[in-house]
Design an enzyme around this catalytic site. Sequence first.
Site, PDB file in Angstrom:
ATOM      1  N   CYS A  78       0.890  -1.238  -0.068  1.00  0.00           N
ATOM      2  CA  CYS A  78      -0.147  -0.119  -0.239  1.00  0.00           C
ATOM      3  C   CYS A  78       1.030   0.923   0.034  1.00  0.00           C
ATOM      4  CB  CYS A  78      -0.843   0.506   1.214  1.00  0.00           C
ATOM      5  SG  CYS A  78      -2.291   1.209   0.730  1.00  0.00           S
TER       6      CYS A  78
ATOM      7  N   HIS B  24      -3.690  -5.721   1.105  1.00  0.00           N
ATOM      8  CA  HIS B  24      -3.422  -6.279   2.350  1.00  0.00           C
ATOM      9  C   HIS B  24      -3.499  -7.575   3.275  1.00  0.00           C
ATOM     10  CE1 HIS B  24      -2.326  -2.165   4.006  1.00  0.00           C
ATOM     11  NE2 HIS B  24      -3.744  -1.739   3.457  1.00  0.00           N
TER      12      HIS B  24
END
Length: 488
Positions: A337, A434
Amino acid sequence: MRATMARAIMLQGTGSDVGKTVLVAGLCRLAANRGLTVRPFKPQNMSNNAAVADDGGEIGRAQWLQSLAARTPSSVQMNPVLLKPQSENGSQIIVQGRVFGQAKGRDYQRLKPELLGAVLESFEKVAAGADLVIVEGAGSPAEINLRAGDIANMGFATRAGVPVVLVGDIDRGGVIASLVGTHAILEDGDRAMIAGYIINKFRGDVSLFDDGVRAIEGFTGWPCFGIVPWLRGAARLPAEDSVVLERLVRGGAGALKIAVPVLPRIANFDDLDPLRSEPDVELVFVRSGERIPADASLVVLPGSKSTISDLADFRAQGWDRDLQAHVRRGGRVIGICGGYQMLGRMVHDPLGIEGGTLETPGLGLLDIETEMAPEKTVRNSQARSTEYDAPLAGYQIHLGVTRGPDCDRPSAIIDGASDGALSADGRIMGTYLHGLFGSDAYRAGLLQSFGLSGERRNYRESVEQALDEIAGELERHLDPRWLAGLLG
């Protein structure tokens, strides 16, 4: 008074990190094991560890874990207000799963009356159809400077008519003073909401605290609902927030060393828990003032709530030079991310979404560029790793779009679309997904690529077992009469 017929109890703490989250999770699992429809609820949470709820939108990872413990689908209603810190005194505000806005401390205080309505609405929705709702407070009700307009502790409890059990942490010392002090400082109406207390994190012979129980009851009139020992299973649960992160020095003393720079606005660092659980992995958290270890085989750049400012801090620490040296030695890098965005050539923020810096050079390890955009991607995802041909289950929570030549070598295929990037030599990888380390086949493939061929544990099963163990400990150590009244 509450309109709902569902039973409810609220656990509040004498301070932060007294173990409320784990106790709520354990009680949820205990109630679920007895066949009850139980749901967790936290009016307000402050954390950059967010999850994507089953009904879409963001909630705290802790409430996601508690819903898992309750064996019930997670919902944005379980954590109606989520504050995600992005500067020293400002946070992004998530209300019922969606971005509400941004505010600094004093501005947020003025918003609380409006937010209380959303909190009470969500509580009614969570309670509808449930046998039991277990509510978690935030911080401490003794913070009387924040009592006006409070939505996290007594402000909620009094409006919703939910009785409170106060939790004290004996491991940190001063538990008698913290409980008695809380009693002394509360207003009469708030004090009347407290039904009793629980001593948490006890080590040793419980009978040695008999005089303490009598003293607390003498000062407060509150009964003790149990003395809970140090719960070893809690170490196998996902880490909740930065308070916990400060204690996570490393994982095992295994053959593979993985280094993780701890960024000021680190987010979703529970991504790392599955790696930390592996006995042949040594996970080293690199803090301010420390160097990235030269003998690390892999460096993981975790998520960040503020990519540009964390990138500036990364450079200020000299970690950019450490990382370049690591790569020259043949080391590998994974960015997740915000960490993925940092690995590129440039991060553009033309709308100033993250602040005043409109663009900043990245670390230059991937031939990509990222442009921040106002619309946030929030979704659970099924994917497949292109590196190890392994299934992935995770979630995405990010701002920005990333493009560039290295994106032509995606690290994963998510819901049929390309995600992430790989360097030409395959040693640098970035992804927006994630939770990838929690996918057992991916984790096995990654560790195998470093020569570790041992059998990998089922991470989800390990978490489930830990929740059952914690539920069993609570059943053994909490007052059976109180439990009988709570669980029916």
